[in-house]
Design a protein around this motif. Sequence first.
Motif, PDB file in Angstrom:
ATOM      1  N   ALA A  84      39.776  49.086  29.936  1.00  0.00           N
ATOM      2  CA  ALA A  84      38.954  48.041  30.552  1.00  0.00           C
ATOM      3  C   ALA A  84      37.484  48.445  30.485  1.00  0.00           C
ATOM      4  CB  ALA A  84      39.378  47.818  31.995  1.00  0.00           C
ATOM      5  N   ARG A  85      36.622  47.418  30.502  1.00  0.00           N
ATOM      6  CA  ARG A  85      35.185  47.657  30.402  1.00  0.00           C
ATOM      7  C   ARG A  85      34.439  46.835  31.442  1.00  0.00           C
ATOM      8  NH1 ARG A  85      33.773  45.069  25.552  1.00  0.00           N
ATOM      9  NH2 ARG A  85      35.827  44.090  25.620  1.00  0.00           N
ATOM     10  N   THR A  86      33.328  47.387  31.911  1.00  0.00           N
ATOM     11  CA  THR A  86      32.432  46.615  32.763  1.00  0.00           C
ATOM     12  C   THR A  86      30.997  46.979  32.425  1.00  0.00           C
ATOM     13  OG1 THR A  86      32.045  45.874  35.048  1.00  0.00           O
ATOM     14  CG2 THR A  86      32.287  48.238  34.708  1.00  0.00           C
ATOM     15  N   THR A 115      38.826  37.744  38.957  1.00  0.00           N
ATOM     16  CA  THR A 115      39.965  38.382  38.290  1.00  0.00           C
ATOM     17  C   THR A 115      39.839  38.170  36.785  1.00  0.00           C
ATOM     18  OG1 THR A 115      41.401  37.998  40.209  1.00  0.00           O
ATOM     19  CG2 THR A 115      42.474  38.466  38.095  1.00  0.00           C
ATOM     20  N   VAL A 116      39.729  39.264  36.054  1.00  0.00           N
ATOM     21  CA  VAL A 116      39.629  39.222  34.590  1.00  0.00           C
ATOM     22  C   VAL A 116      40.939  39.762  34.027  1.00  0.00           C
ATOM     23  CG1 VAL A 116      38.349  40.005  32.564  1.00  0.00           C
ATOM     24  CG2 VAL A 116      37.135  39.522  34.706  1.00  0.00           C
ATOM     25  N   GLY A 117      41.701  38.894  33.359  1.00  0.00           N
ATOM     26  CA  GLY A 117      43.015  39.270  32.866  1.00  0.00           C
ATOM     27  C   GLY A 117      42.965  40.156  31.631  1.00  0.00           C
ATOM     28  N   GLU A 118      44.147  40.514  31.130  1.00  0.00           N
ATOM     29  CA  GLU A 118      44.237  41.393  29.965  1.00  0.00           C
ATOM     30  C   GLU A 118      43.521  40.787  28.760  1.00  0.00           C
ATOM     31  OE1 GLU A 118      48.112  42.668  28.970  1.00  0.00           O
ATOM     32  OE2 GLU A 118      48.579  43.457  30.957  1.00  0.00           O
ATOM     33  N   GLY A 119      42.615  41.566  28.195  1.00  0.00           N
ATOM     34  CA  GLY A 119      41.899  41.128  27.009  1.00  0.00           C
ATOM     35  C   GLY A 119      40.924  39.991  27.232  1.00  0.00           C
ATOM     36  N   ALA A 120      40.675  39.603  28.475  1.00  0.00           N
ATOM     37  CA  ALA A 120      39.744  38.511  28.786  1.00  0.00           C
ATOM     38  C   ALA A 120      38.319  39.045  28.913  1.00  0.00           C
ATOM     39  CB  ALA A 120      40.158  37.805  30.065  1.00  0.00           C
ATOM     40  N   PRO A 145      42.984  55.026  32.628  1.00  0.00           N
ATOM     41  CA  PRO A 145      42.360  55.785  31.526  1.00  0.00           C
ATOM     42  C   PRO A 145      41.567  54.910  30.562  1.00  0.00           C
ATOM     43  CG  PRO A 145      44.697  56.342  31.772  1.00  0.00           C
ATOM     44  CD  PRO A 145      44.453  55.128  32.614  1.00  0.00           C
ATOM     45  N   ASN A 146      40.673  55.570  29.833  1.00  0.00           N
ATOM     46  CA  ASN A 146      39.929  54.985  28.714  1.00  0.00           C
ATOM     47  C   ASN A 146      39.005  53.845  29.128  1.00  0.00           C
ATOM     48  OD1 ASN A 146      41.214  56.628  26.550  1.00  0.00           O
ATOM     49  ND2 ASN A 146      43.053  55.513  27.190  1.00  0.00           N
ATOM     50  N   GLY A 147      38.593  53.835  30.364  1.00  0.00           N
ATOM     51  CA  GLY A 147      37.669  52.806  30.828  1.00  0.00           C
ATOM     52  C   GLY A 147      36.232  53.123  30.435  1.00  0.00           C
ATOM     53  N   VAL A 198      39.396  44.115  36.748  1.00  0.00           N
ATOM     54  CA  VAL A 198      39.480  43.969  35.296  1.00  0.00           C
ATOM     55  C   VAL A 198      40.772  44.614  34.812  1.00  0.00           C
ATOM     56  CG1 VAL A 198      38.264  44.278  33.117  1.00  0.00           C
ATOM     57  CG2 VAL A 198      36.960  44.156  35.249  1.00  0.00           C
ATOM     58  N   ALA A 199      41.597  43.809  34.133  1.00  0.00           N
ATOM     59  CA  ALA A 199      42.880  44.297  33.628  1.00  0.00           C
ATOM     60  C   ALA A 199      42.694  44.994  32.282  1.00  0.00           C
ATOM     61  CB  ALA A 199      43.863  43.132  33.511  1.00  0.00           C
ATOM     62  N   ALA A 200      43.794  45.482  31.718  1.00  0.00           N
ATOM     63  CA  ALA A 200      43.760  46.262  30.487  1.00  0.00           C
ATOM     64  C   ALA A 200      43.075  45.496  29.359  1.00  0.00           C
ATOM     65  CB  ALA A 200      45.182  46.633  30.070  1.00  0.00           C
TER      66      ALA A 200
END
Length: 443
Positions: A287-289, A227-232, A314-316, A256-258
């Motif tokens: 979010a990015r991966t 779990t990857v939180g916001e901005g993490a 959106p915007n991933g 992956v959060a926002a």
Amino acid sequence: MTTTGYSTRGADPTTAPAFLAPLDGQSTAVLPVVAELRAQGRARFAAVGLPTIKNEAWRYTNLRDLAKLAVTTASGDAPIDRLPTVRADGQNGPRLVFVDGRFRADLSTADGLPDGVLLTDFASACQNHSGLIAEHLGRLASAEDRPLVALNSADLTDGVVLRVATGVSVDAPIELVFVSVGRDGATTASHPRALIVLEAGARAVLVEHHVSQGDNATLSNHVAEITVGEGATLHHCKAQRENAASFHLSHIAASVAAGGCYDNFILTIGARLSRNEVVSALNGGDARTHVSGGYMVRGNQHADISTIIDHAQPNGTSREVYKGVIDDSARAAFQGKIIVRPHAQKTDGHQLNRALLLSDSAEIDAKPELEIHADDVKCSHGCTAGELDDAALFYLRARGIDKETARGLLIGAFLSDVLDEIAEAPIREAFQGFVAGWLEEQR
């Protein structure tokens, strides 16, 4: 996390009993959430067994040889000669060590971790952090639609728990070392579970080592829920270098959060048969991966890389780059799927797999997929397979370089691009060393 339509049709329930170890009364079972997960996993795996090639997701990877084996467990108390690391000689840092799937406190340390970081084995977390286990265990990796996750859940006794608190940055790599030793005359199995939680704004670097000591046959069946939180941001690198008698199966489920980023790199060198599944769901806007890796197989090895990038918001942004080298009668499979959900406008997704075939009997099966349900997106995929460039080989040999050295230089150059995908320099250098060792053995 959004489900991805994985089907268990084609699974073989006749293989189930041999793989279900007797419940051993581990203290982890006292937690209701763990007891329930184990019961669900046992019931599900008893019903479906190991997947077969009739299952579309497993059409390129046949577990027939694994299904013939009667597996057992090992005690995990074998003496260990040497542990791999990405650190320079003499440096210490946080590290958890597992031998045959069992936590070894005598080989582990949490030195160098800042306040706000929990790094512990699964049994200790169940005793001291039951709320964390109850919140995250089984939330991302479903035993219902993945037979090997069901098997991992059924035999779950140990693993790792990492939590990084809000805003905390861990600069030193956290190393997880899994050593397979096994037992003479038997195939031993281990099923570690990893729970990785980065809260909002946190950052960490995680390195996994999977190695063998000796040449016993082993089965490693790993599951990680991340779990990857916001901005993490989580940089997660893995080197799989187990022996030629082993089976290595792995499933990573990440959410992956926002504004968060999950960066994954897997280097596959070892094992008789390996399969690495990575499912990364971008469940928040922006979010990015980054999912990438290299695979190098020879002899009769088989390596399977299966990925799903699920753009749910959106915007991933996703980037996926794999490169492989296949020699002798080895075989590799790449299945990469990008899903763009209807609300995931402005998605930017890229996928690439390139394979280098070094012999006439080497084989690569590739299945790149785009499943797009939105209209304002930028997505692409590419997949190529080829041989060494004869002109480049001739050029090197004409300058006095022998054939094997010239081949090694060209193979190393081919792989160098994908190794550059590793963001952390010390890890990249260590992985370059692993590749160099494989090339030296190849000579």
